[in-house]
Design a protein around this motif. Structure first.
Motif, PDB file in Angstrom:
ATOM      1  N   LEU A  41      -6.535 -89.294  61.319  1.00  0.00           N
ATOM      2  CA  LEU A  41      -7.897 -89.148  61.849  1.00  0.00           C
ATOM      3  C   LEU A  41      -8.853 -88.651  60.762  1.00  0.00           C
ATOM      4  N   ALA A  42      -8.360 -87.734  59.922  1.00  0.00           N
ATOM      5  CA  ALA A  42      -9.180 -87.285  58.792  1.00  0.00           C
ATOM      6  C   ALA A  42      -9.480 -88.454  57.862  1.00  0.00           C
ATOM      7  N   MET A  43      -8.472 -89.279  57.606  1.00  0.00           N
ATOM      8  CA  MET A  43      -8.664 -90.453  56.753  1.00  0.00           C
ATOM      9  C   MET A  43      -9.678 -91.408  57.364  1.00  0.00           C
ATOM     10  N   LEU A  44      -9.629 -91.587  58.688  1.00  0.00           N
ATOM     11  CA  LEU A  44     -10.602 -92.455  59.366  1.00  0.00           C
ATOM     12  C   LEU A  44     -12.023 -91.945  59.158  1.00  0.00           C
ATOM     13  N   ALA A  45     -12.196 -90.628  59.245  1.00  0.00           N
ATOM     14  CA  ALA A  45     -13.522 -90.064  58.988  1.00  0.00           C
ATOM     15  C   ALA A  45     -13.967 -90.360  57.557  1.00  0.00           C
ATOM     16  N   GLY A  46     -13.040 -90.246  56.593  1.00  0.00           N
ATOM     17  CA  GLY A  46     -13.379 -90.572  55.211  1.00  0.00           C
ATOM     18  C   GLY A  46     -13.728 -92.036  55.027  1.00  0.00           C
ATOM     19  N   ILE A  47     -13.029 -92.920  55.721  1.00  0.00           N
ATOM     20  CA  ILE A  47     -13.332 -94.355  55.654  1.00  0.00           C
ATOM     21  C   ILE A  47     -14.729 -94.627  56.195  1.00  0.00           C
ATOM     22  N   ILE A  48     -15.079 -93.960  57.287  1.00  0.00           N
ATOM     23  CA  ILE A  48     -16.416 -94.152  57.868  1.00  0.00           C
ATOM     24  C   ILE A  48     -17.487 -93.670  56.895  1.00  0.00           C
ATOM     25  N   LEU A  49     -17.222 -92.547  56.214  1.00  0.00           N
ATOM     26  CA  LEU A  49     -18.187 -92.078  55.211  1.00  0.00           C
ATOM     27  C   LEU A  49     -18.335 -93.094  54.080  1.00  0.00           C
ATOM     28  N   LEU A  50     -17.232 -93.695  53.672  1.00  0.00           N
ATOM     29  CA  LEU A  50     -17.325 -94.753  52.653  1.00  0.00           C
ATOM     30  C   LEU A  50     -18.177 -95.911  53.140  1.00  0.00           C
ATOM     31  N   TYR A  51     -18.024 -96.260  54.405  1.00  0.00           N
ATOM     32  CA  TYR A  51     -18.819 -97.358  54.971  1.00  0.00           C
ATOM     33  C   TYR A  51     -20.299 -96.995  54.994  1.00  0.00           C
ATOM     34  N   VAL A  52     -20.593 -95.736  55.334  1.00  0.00           N
ATOM     35  CA  VAL A  52     -21.996 -95.298  55.339  1.00  0.00           C
ATOM     36  C   VAL A  52     -22.600 -95.431  53.944  1.00  0.00           C
ATOM     37  N   MET A  53     -21.806 -95.138  52.912  1.00  0.00           N
ATOM     38  CA  MET A  53     -22.309 -95.200  51.538  1.00  0.00           C
ATOM     39  C   MET A  53     -22.410 -96.624  51.004  1.00  0.00           C
ATOM     40  N   THR A  54     -21.473 -97.499  51.433  1.00  0.00           N
ATOM     41  CA  THR A  54     -21.396 -98.822  50.808  1.00  0.00           C
ATOM     42  C   THR A  54     -21.775 -99.969  51.733  1.00  0.00           C
ATOM     43  N   GLY A  55     -21.716 -99.744  53.057  1.00  0.00           N
ATOM     44  CA  GLY A  55     -22.009-100.815  53.993  1.00  0.00           C
ATOM     45  C   GLY A  55     -20.889-101.820  54.138  1.00  0.00           C
ATOM     46  N   THR A  56     -19.671-101.473  53.715  1.00  0.00           N
ATOM     47  CA  THR A  56     -18.541-102.399  53.823  1.00  0.00           C
ATOM     48  C   THR A  56     -17.254-101.617  53.981  1.00  0.00           C
ATOM     49  N   PHE A  57     -16.270-102.255  54.650  1.00  0.00           N
ATOM     50  CA  PHE A  57     -14.934-101.684  54.759  1.00  0.00           C
ATOM     51  C   PHE A  57     -13.966-102.327  53.769  1.00  0.00           C
ATOM     52  N   SER A  58     -14.429-103.297  53.003  1.00  0.00           N
ATOM     53  CA  SER A  58     -13.556-104.008  52.073  1.00  0.00           C
ATOM     54  C   SER A  58     -13.281-103.149  50.842  1.00  0.00           C
ATOM     55  N   THR A  59     -12.012-102.983  50.532  1.00  0.00           N
ATOM     56  CA  THR A  59     -11.641-102.188  49.354  1.00  0.00           C
ATOM     57  C   THR A  59     -12.196-102.796  48.079  1.00  0.00           C
ATOM     58  N   ARG A  60     -12.112-104.102  47.957  1.00  0.00           N
ATOM     59  CA  ARG A  60     -12.600-104.771  46.746  1.00  0.00           C
ATOM     60  C   ARG A  60     -14.103-104.574  46.580  1.00  0.00           C
ATOM     61  N   GLU A  61     -14.849-104.707  47.664  1.00  0.00           N
ATOM     62  CA  GLU A  61     -16.302-104.549  47.581  1.00  0.00           C
ATOM     63  C   GLU A  61     -16.691-103.104  47.301  1.00  0.00           C
ATOM     64  N   ILE A  62     -15.932-102.152  47.847  1.00  0.00           N
ATOM     65  CA  ILE A  62     -16.202-100.739  47.565  1.00  0.00           C
ATOM     66  C   ILE A  62     -15.975-100.450  46.084  1.00  0.00           C
ATOM     67  N   ILE A  63     -14.894-100.996  45.513  1.00  0.00           N
ATOM     68  CA  ILE A  63     -14.621-100.792  44.090  1.00  0.00           C
ATOM     69  C   ILE A  63     -15.750-101.362  43.237  1.00  0.00           C
ATOM     70  N   SER A  64     -16.325-102.487  43.658  1.00  0.00           N
ATOM     71  CA  SER A  64     -17.411-103.103  42.882  1.00  0.00           C
ATOM     72  C   SER A  64     -18.670-102.252  42.893  1.00  0.00           C
ATOM     73  N   GLN A  65     -18.801-101.318  43.870  1.00  0.00           N
ATOM     74  CA  GLN A  65     -19.995-100.479  43.960  1.00  0.00           C
ATOM     75  C   GLN A  65     -19.758 -99.069  43.435  1.00  0.00           C
ATOM     76  N   VAL A  66     -18.617 -98.838  42.786  1.00  0.00           N
ATOM     77  CA  VAL A  66     -18.241 -97.477  42.436  1.00  0.00           C
ATOM     78  C   VAL A  66     -19.235 -96.816  41.490  1.00  0.00           C
ATOM     79  N   ALA A  67     -19.945 -97.587  40.692  1.00  0.00           N
ATOM     80  CA  ALA A  67     -20.895 -96.995  39.735  1.00  0.00           C
ATOM     81  C   ALA A  67     -22.028 -96.265  40.433  1.00  0.00           C
ATOM     82  N   HIS A  68     -22.311 -96.630  41.700  1.00  0.00           N
ATOM     83  CA  HIS A  68     -23.436 -96.036  42.415  1.00  0.00           C
ATOM     84  C   HIS A  68     -22.994 -94.987  43.435  1.00  0.00           C
TER      85      HIS A  68
END
Length: 957
Positions: free
Chosen positions: A174-201
């Motif tokens: 459940l803690a991990m799910l909360a972290g995933i949602i925060l990643l989505y808020v920052m990047t607008g995607t749940f895709s690992t590859r797309e999140i990695i492509s935005q890591v600079a920001h």
């Protein structure tokens, strides 16, 4: 659907079929039926090795693309390494369990069902690109692990271990799910590859560090890192094949996989380095210290697993420094720690899997795992002893086994940490090699203690339950294969380095490579007289002394105090939460239905009332009200009069009938408003509800409705008035001005073009919002099974009490009740068939005319209720010998399979299609797949309704 998707779904589908196929096995062990699944998967993934070494594979199955949820599978070097571990070790574990578990004494069908679910879930974790899909499989591993640990559920320790593992890993999930949602808020995607492509920001985002910590909580709990390690030793209550598969080679590695996969995302933050390296190092030392204390072989292996998982986690943390220092040789030097982590991850799966199987063999052939009772088995079990020597030698880090190489690489990594310039690391970096060396000494000691105390010394035959002897070849084959791999990978380490470690490194550290560049992983035994060699010699020397002094110094009792540990905190916290929850629950769970309704309606009034006030004006003046006809006025007046009369009626039966009259007046309103679907549904629901009310009220004690205290009546009036006022305000708000166009226009225009039906209501239910309907009938099915279970348990308790007290059980009045009205009986014999025929017409015509599966099912249920009223409930069972619970399950299965069938055409779940076909006698006929879904709804609703009616009606008073 791609082959990668199939690799995940095949074990899950086979798990569904196992209970059905298992009944037809005869004398064949169920393990032989399961064994082909991991073999096929392992062969398939081996075939992908040449492809993944040069490119990656990705396949997408649309699911809910509007919210960014697609079932996307992604195969690169990292996921392939784990997929090969899951399937390869799975082959050996299934084969081992076939000889370990007695098909005549164990529930092996359940065992293999849970094991296949776990296998599919683990493959889902390592192959999923979408983090939400990954989380779903993550929790499925927790559930299947819970079931496997509790396999011997008669044992209290098994129940305790299963509960502990579930609570801790689900908390982390459940803690991990909360972290995933925060990643989505920052990047607008749940895709690992797309999140990695935005890591600079991402690094400067204030949500980045909280997301990092939450996701690491999930990884630490799943991989048993300190202080969340406490579930793993108790999980050893599971059968040995489960321990060898889940708790050494696969499930506990899921957290390591998550850390490795998200290293490109989070390694830009120093916190990632510190948390992973620090927690891993503490876990390494703590696990090795605790392993020495254990008197049970599986407990010793459990703590050694914790220690080894800490070692790998520490290496992944040290390797992440390559992202913080990517330039020049520094990045390459730090990346070697990741190479060591990956190589040791593979080595650990081999030697620890072999050792768990050895312990299972010792337990199987001697009847005990207690080190104090064992000894002298070397001559009696030479093959098992040889496997144990290889496994223990590799775990201790001795040549020529593969564990020696990865231990040397670990020493290299901790020695290089002194050169890192991260925070204050340069000042404290010298302590890390010292701590790593001390942990390695204890690792050497418990490895040798496990070997010498089990196989050396004198045989204590009087302490053993059975006379020890060598295990059969069926049990020995799997550990022999693993032990052979330990030697082969030790002598030829570059076989794994080139095939698995290099592609995995490219997946973890893609930023360290230039275009077209590749990692060159070269492993060798001798590097000269380096500090690592001297550290190894020191470990062997001091460790040998520790083994010799093990009994004399009683190290088992002196190394660590149990006065305060995480287990005590867990147990105390659980007791505290349980006590507080009981006190709180006892305050409001009084058994009074009236109080429960008060809670519900007060919350309803408060929540919606505050929402309406917060939303602003309701819009009284802008409402456009149509004029009411004389018929509508009469119906409303009768309805209001009946509703007002209910509180003043003294008879329960009269109150129920008047309540039904209110419902029938609503039916008339739907007729006047030209809503035939709603009118039919309301009428049938009212009929069935009145019958259910009568059956339920039959069991209540006699009382006078007018005898209630006046204060209670005034409270009832206030709550009822408040609820009515809130509903009125909601209707007014909904009828006021709108900020957007009504969706009804879309349904009017597209129902036939997209759904192939002219009945807009039915098309919405089975097509546009079919997923809602599927969930609704699922909830109804669960409710019916709940009612059935509660009443059956109550009946069983009543019968048992009657047997104990010698009392005679009361007769089942409702099941024997039948009407003495000759006219009703005569008419019902004919009317029932007319109603059933009409219900079938409603079902078949519902896609284009008023009707549908839901209405048709209720009409069929009404016919059966009429039959029960006229002739009694027993007649239904004689006329229709149907298990209505199975009918509910069949309906749910048909509806779900209709949705899954859309995957075969690479379209989203529950997508429907239709077309016109020339059929014999019928001519041009429209056929729609939605009819199959509607059939599932029909069967489920009939099953639910009749299950409830028959269960309540047949309960003894």
């Amino acid at each position: 659907m791609s082959l990668l998707h199939s690799a995940i779904l095949i074990p899950l589908a086979w798990a569904v079929l196992m209970p059905l196929l298992g009944r037809r096995l005869g004398n064949l062990h169920a393990g032989w039926l399961v064994l082909p699944i991991p073999i096929v998967l392992f062969v398939y993934f081996c075939m992908q090795l040449p492809l993944v070494s040069s490119q990656t594979m990705m396949e997408t199955l649309p699911w809910m693309p509007s919210i960014g949820l697609d079932f996307t599978v992604y195969l690169d070097g990292l996921s392939l390494m784990f997929a090969l571990l899951i399937s390869g070790i799975g082959v050996l574990v299934v084969l081992y369990s076939t000889f370990y578990l007695d098909k005549n004494k164990e529930a092996i069908i359940s065992f293999y069902t849970y094991l296949l679910i776990f296998m599919g879930a683990m493959l889902g974790i390592v192959l999923s690109d979408n983090l939400i899909v990954l989380y779903g499989f993550w929790e499925l591993t927790s559930i299947s692990s819970f079931l496997l640990i509790a396999f011997w559920h008669q044992r209290q320790k098994s129940q305790y271990g299963a509960q502990k593992s579930m609570l801790i890993t689900v908390f982390g999930g459940l803690a991990m799910l909360a972290g995933i949602i925060l990643l989505y808020v920052m990047t607008g995607t749940f895709s690992t590859r797309e999140i990695i492509s935005q890591v600079a920001h991402l690094a400067d985002d204030p949500l980045f560090v909280p997301a990092l910590v939450l996701i690491l909580l999930g990884a630490f709990t799943k991989s048993a890192q300190f202080p969340f390690h406490i579930w793993l030793p108790d999980a050893m209550e599971a059968p040995t094949p489960v321990s060898a598969y889940l708790h050494s080679a696969t499930m506990v590695k899921a957290g390591l996989y998550l850390v490795a996969r998200l290293t490109p995302v989070f390694a830009v933050q120093e916190q990632w380095f510190w948390l992973i390296s620090g927690v891993g190092l503490v876990t390494l030392i703590y696990g090795s210290l605790q392993a020495i204390k254990q008197k049970d072989l599986k407990a010793m292996l459990a703590y050694s697993t914790i220690s080894q998982l800490g070692l790998i986690m520490c290496l992944l943390g040290l390797g992440s420094a390559a992202v913080l220092n990517p330039d020049g040789a520094g990045g390459e030097m730090y990346a070697k720690a990741t190479v060591a982590a990956l190589f040791h991850l593979l080595n650990h799966a081999m030697f620890k899997g072999a050792l768990f199987m050895v312990v299972g063999i010792v337990d199987h052939e001697t009847g005990t795992r207690d080190l104090r009772k064992l000894g002298g088995l070397m001559a009696l079990m030479p093959v098992t002893f040889t496997i144990a020597v290889i496994g223990a030698g590799s775990m201790a880090g001795l040549p020529p086994f593969n564990g020696f190489l990865s231990k040397e690489m670990f020493f290299t990594a901790v020695l290089q940490i002194r050169q890192m310039s991260i925070g204050h690391l340069s000042a404290w970096g010298g302590l890390v090699p010292v701590m790593a060396w001390i942990a390695s000494v204890f690792t050497f000691i418990y490895s040798m203690v496990l070997l010498t105390r089990t196989f050396g010394g004198k045989l204590q035959s009087d302490q053993l339950e059975v006379q020890p002897h060598e295990a059969p070849m069926g049990l020995l084959f799997s550990p022999v294969v693993l032990a052979s791999l330990v030697i082969v990978t030790g002598l030829f380490p570059n076989l794994l380095g080139a095939a698995l470690v290099e592609p995995a490194m490219e997946a973890i550290h893609p930023t360290l490579l230039s275009a077209g560049e590749r990692f060159d992983v070269h492993l060798q035994y001798w590097h000269g007289w380096t500090p690592e060699i001297w550290m190894t010699i020191g470990v062997a020397a001091v460790g040998t002394g520790g083994v010799l002094l093990y009994r004399r110094l009683k190290l088992q009792n002196r190394l660590w105090s149990n006065a305060l540990n995480a287990n005590l905190l867990y147990d105390g916290g659980l007791r505290l939460l349980d006590g507080l929850s009981r006190q709180m629950t006892d305050r409001y769970m009084t058994g009074s239905i009236r109080r429960y309704l008060i809670y519900i309606f007060v919350f309803f009034i408060g929540a919606l009332g505050i929402t309406l006030l917060w939303a602003g004006e309701i819009g009284w003046t802008e409402m456009e009200l149509a004029s009411a006809s004389a018929y509508e006025t009469i119906v409303v007046c009768v309805m209001v009069g009946a509703a007002l009369a209910i509180p003043w009626i003294k008879s329960r039966i009269a109150a129920i009938l008047v309540t039904g009259a209110v419902g029938y007046m609503v039916t008339l309103l739907f007729v006047l408003y030209r809503a035939p679907d709603l009118a039919l549904t309301q009428m049938i629901v009212e009929t069935v509800s009145v019958a259910l009310f009568l059956m339920c009220f039959y069991h209540l004690p006699k009382s006078d409705l007018a005898s209630s205290a006046s204060r209670g009546k005034w409270l009832n009036l206030a709550i009822a008035g408040g609820a009515g006022l809130i509903v009125t305000l909601i209707v007014i708000a909904a009828s006021g001005p709108r900020n957007f166009e009504s969706i009804s226009n879309f349904f009017v225009q597209e129902s036939y073009r997209l759904g192939g039906g002219k009945n807009m209501v039915n098309v919405i239910l089975v097509d546009f919002r079919g997923f809602d309907t599927l969930l609704e009938i699922t909830v109804l099915g669960i409710a019916s099974i709940g009612i059935y279970s509660m009443i059956r348990l109550r009946l069983a308790e009543t019968k048992q009490r009657g047997k104990i007290e010698g009392n005679r059980l009361p007769l089942n009045r409702m099941s024997n009740y039948r009407s003495n009205d000759v006219i009703l009986k005569t008419i019902s014999k004919v009317v029932v068939f007319i109603i059933v025929a009409f219900s079938l017409y409603l079902f078949l015509a519902g896609h284009n005319n008023p009707g549908g599966g839901f209405i048709g099912a209720l009409m069929t249920s009404a016919a059966l209720v009429l039959l029960a009223v006229a002739f009694g409930l027993d007649v239904i069972e004689k006329v229709l010998p149907i298990n209505f619970r199975l009918l509910t399950a069949a309906g749910l299965l048909i509806a779900a399979l209709t949705g899954v069938g859309s995957f075969l055409f690479n379209v989203p779940f529950l997508s429907h299609t239709f077309g016109h076909f020339e059929l014999p006698l019928l001519g041009d006929t429209e056929l729609a797949t939605a009819v199959l879904f509607d059939l599932g709804v029909y069967l489920a609703v009939v099953g639910v309704t009749m299950t409830i009616i028959l269960t309540i009606g047949k309960e003894e008073r």
